[in-house]
Design a protein around this motif. Sequence first.
Motif, PDB file in Angstrom:
ATOM      1  N   ALA A 155       0.824  -1.210   0.000  1.00 49.79           N
ATOM      2  CA  ALA A 155       0.000   0.000   0.000  1.00 49.79           C
ATOM      3  C   ALA A 155       0.856   1.258   0.000  1.00 49.79           C
ATOM      4  CB  ALA A 155      -0.931  -0.012   1.207  1.00 49.79           C
ATOM      5  N   GLU A 156       2.091   1.143   0.506  1.00 51.25           N
ATOM      6  CA  GLU A 156       3.007   2.278   0.526  1.00 51.25           C
ATOM      7  C   GLU A 156       3.821   2.385  -0.758  1.00 51.25           C
ATOM      8  OE1 GLU A 156       5.402   1.593   3.951  1.00 51.25           O
ATOM      9  OE2 GLU A 156       3.754   1.846   5.387  1.00 51.25           O
ATOM     10  N   GLY A 157       3.516   1.509  -1.735  1.00 49.22           N
ATOM     11  CA  GLY A 157       4.269   1.511  -2.983  1.00 49.22           C
ATOM     12  C   GLY A 157       5.567   0.750  -2.910  1.00 49.22           C
ATOM     13  N   LEU A 158       5.706  -0.130  -1.907  1.00 46.01           N
ATOM     14  CA  LEU A 158       6.938  -0.907  -1.710  1.00 46.01           C
ATOM     15  C   LEU A 158       6.614  -2.400  -1.712  1.00 46.01           C
ATOM     16  CD1 LEU A 158       8.513   1.216   1.184  1.00 46.01           C
ATOM     17  CD2 LEU A 158       9.190   1.234  -1.225  1.00 46.01           C
ATOM     18  N   ALA A 159       5.887  -2.846  -2.705  1.00 48.72           N
ATOM     19  CA  ALA A 159       5.469  -4.240  -2.761  1.00 48.72           C
ATOM     20  C   ALA A 159       6.682  -5.175  -2.783  1.00 48.72           C
ATOM     21  CB  ALA A 159       4.617  -4.478  -4.007  1.00 48.72           C
ATOM     22  N   PRO A 160       6.834  -6.055  -1.783  1.00 43.14           N
ATOM     23  CA  PRO A 160       7.993  -6.958  -1.738  1.00 43.14           C
ATOM     24  C   PRO A 160       8.026  -7.909  -2.929  1.00 43.14           C
ATOM     25  CG  PRO A 160       6.940  -6.827   0.415  1.00 43.14           C
ATOM     26  CD  PRO A 160       6.013  -6.181  -0.569  1.00 43.14           C
ATOM     27  N   THR A 161       9.253  -8.262  -3.342  1.00 48.02           N
ATOM     28  CA  THR A 161       9.429  -9.165  -4.478  1.00 48.02           C
ATOM     29  C   THR A 161       9.886 -10.558  -4.055  1.00 48.02           C
ATOM     30  OG1 THR A 161      11.708  -8.392  -4.776  1.00 48.02           O
ATOM     31  CG2 THR A 161       9.986  -7.232  -5.995  1.00 48.02           C
ATOM     32  N   ALA A 162      10.334 -10.719  -2.814  1.00 49.10           N
ATOM     33  CA  ALA A 162      10.776 -12.029  -2.316  1.00 49.10           C
ATOM     34  C   ALA A 162      10.706 -12.005  -0.794  1.00 49.10           C
ATOM     35  CB  ALA A 162      12.194 -12.339  -2.787  1.00 49.10           C
TER      36      ALA A 162
END
Length: 249
Positions: A155-162
């Motif tokens: 939601a903060e624009g920091l979607a985790p990738t792993a």
Amino acid sequence: MPSLPIGLGVALLGAVLVVLGLVALRGSGARFSLGRRLAGARSLTVGEVVDVDELPTRPVRVVGRVRCAEPILTPGNDRLVALHRDVDVRLPRGSWRTIERLRETRAFELWDHDGSLALDPGKAAEPLVTIPHVWGGSPDELEGPHRASVERLAAEGLAPTAARAATRMVSIVDRLLVLARVERGPDGAIRLAPPRGGYVIATLELDEALRLLGGRRRGLLAVAAVAVVGGALLVTMGIVFAIAAALSL
């Protein structure tokens, strides 16, 4: 005679090598300081500590087993006195952020047939020297509060990738090596106290513990050690050259 600029240049080159070597040591995953302290300590059994006449001036490596009346009970029926778990997620720019850092412990007795000593693993240095249970995968596989943390980051624009997790445990069935200071309490009884930085607690034999603390990237560790030692020699040579050049002016 060596010139002053050459001496300063050699010293600067050595300093750069030392810095690069230290960075490489960190990247190798090695815990050099913990390994050195554990390996260099005098080894004593619990019974030998309890019966000691003269208190050791340096921390010792105490060997014993775990005894705990109220251990931590896990869903998998493990009975533990220490449970450390770290869960991290990788952010879009490649850095890792910790979303859980669990440290749960129970006080226990370190014992053998000749005596016992109380020990609080909450005062242990990190990491616990035990083979970790490691997991890695997609953030979508995380559940519960971990899932909520992933959604908040997204939601903060920091979607985790792993995502990754490492769990270290000390069980009531383990035989331990513990680096500790030996003290005499106010009542005159012998007790174990944490050395500088905390108890070093290992569930492995000494050779295995040192291999684990050496990190996974042994080749990088060797190169880094050579860089640090060689860099230190160059710094020393450069300073000597510079001093000699300055005196000859």
